[in-house]
Design an enzyme around this catalytic site. Sequence first.
Site, short mmCIF file in Angstrom:
data_model
loop_
_atom_site.label_atom_id
_atom_site.label_comp_id
_atom_site.label_asym_id
_atom_site.label_seq_id
_atom_site.Cartn_x
_atom_site.Cartn_y
_atom_site.Cartn_z
N ASN A 10 0.86 -1.18 0.00
CA ASN A 10 0.00 0.00 0.00
C ASN A 10 0.90 1.23 0.00
O ASN A 10 1.49 1.55 1.02
CB ASN A 10 -0.90 -0.04 1.25
CG ASN A 10 -1.69 1.24 1.43
OD1 ASN A 10 -1.81 2.05 0.51
ND2 ASN A 10 -2.24 1.44 2.63
N LYS A 12 0.05 4.31 -0.31
CA LYS A 12 -0.59 5.52 0.24
C LYS A 12 -0.35 6.70 -0.72
O LYS A 12 -0.40 6.51 -1.92
CB LYS A 12 -0.09 5.78 1.65
CG LYS A 12 -0.17 4.49 2.50
CD LYS A 12 0.07 4.69 3.95
CE LYS A 12 -0.07 3.34 4.66
NZ LYS A 12 0.05 3.43 6.09
N HIS A 97 -9.40 1.07 4.62
CA HIS A 97 -8.11 1.22 5.32
C HIS A 97 -8.32 2.17 6.50
O HIS A 97 -9.12 3.10 6.42
CB HIS A 97 -7.06 1.77 4.35
CG HIS A 97 -5.70 1.83 4.97
ND1 HIS A 97 -5.30 2.86 5.75
CD2 HIS A 97 -4.70 0.92 4.97
CE1 HIS A 97 -4.08 2.61 6.20
NE2 HIS A 97 -3.69 1.44 5.73
N GLY A 175 2.38 2.21 10.85
CA GLY A 175 3.35 3.30 10.72
C GLY A 175 3.99 3.71 12.04
O GLY A 175 4.61 4.76 12.14
N SER A 212 3.28 -2.14 10.45
CA SER A 212 4.72 -2.18 10.71
C SER A 212 5.38 -3.52 10.36
O SER A 212 6.30 -3.96 11.05
CB SER A 212 5.02 -1.79 12.16
OG SER A 212 4.65 -0.44 12.38
P1 PGA Z 1 2.84 0.29 7.64
O1 PGA Z 1 1.40 0.51 7.00
O2 PGA Z 1 3.38 -0.99 7.05
O3 PGA Z 1 3.63 1.49 7.24
O4 PGA Z 1 2.64 0.18 9.12
C1 PGA Z 1 0.52 -0.57 6.79
C2 PGA Z 1 -0.77 -0.07 6.16
O5 PGA Z 1 -1.19 1.04 6.49
O6 PGA Z 1 -1.40 -0.76 5.33
#
Ligand code: PGA
Length: 248
Positions: A10, A12, A97, A175, A212
């Site tokens: 993803n 974003k 999401h 995140g 994460s």
């Molecule tokens: P992240 O995000 O791996 O940066 O924690 C996961 C997500 O939001 O799908």
Amino acid sequence: MARRLIYAANWKMNHGPTAARSFAQRFLELTRPVEGRELWFFPPIISVAGVAEVFRSRPDISVGAQNAHWELKGAFTGEISVTMAMETGARTMLIGHSERRHLFGETDDQVARKTVTTLRAGLIPLVCVGETLAEREGGRTEQVVLRQMTAVLDRVANEDWERIVLAYEPVWAIGTGKNATPDDAAQVHELIRFEVSRRGVNVRVPILYGGSVNAGNVLSLLERPELDGVLVGGASLDPDGWAELVGF
Ligand code: PGA
């Protein structure tokens, strides 16, 4: 038969058309199809066509959109429809999401309606659920995840569950560098699976874990048979790092 695992990236609001294309070209050099391993990408909608084009020779790779409206057309300034996403090359749709739910106020019912529209258009929905830190600390993980699941179960016909993929993403792990332990994740995956089958769905719905995930923790998470893959944000943004995470 090899275990089916989905590695979903993803991006974003990262990688416009130029950066996304260079990512895809580099990733193509680094990887090859592997039996049982599916690679899904969710670039920003503006970059979907370019990425889909670079990956067109790779049957193991699907490109999808991060969001679309539940209606197919109309006066919804700034929105795109599922069919428009499809026209640009999207085959999957990320739905619900936590950033959509918490930053943009998407409700459980909107998530469910988007899931139905996506299924009707013939795309595969990847529907996300997960609790916030306050909800987890308040002992409400189960209640929140079940509420989010109920909205989708209420609207989606049982036979359509064959084409749905779910993701459990605890909001406190997204995140933040804090990921759920393999046990925490497996427990919620089991809860979701139990609820889906309690509602009469007879297929085993794939459930990805997200929050994460990185090259250092992915193997211990995927050791758990309850997990069918991972949904990754930050660690999917660099082609070399992402190729390493998915096992190259
Ligand atoms: P992240 O995000 O791996 O940066 O924690 C996961 C997500 O939001 O799908």
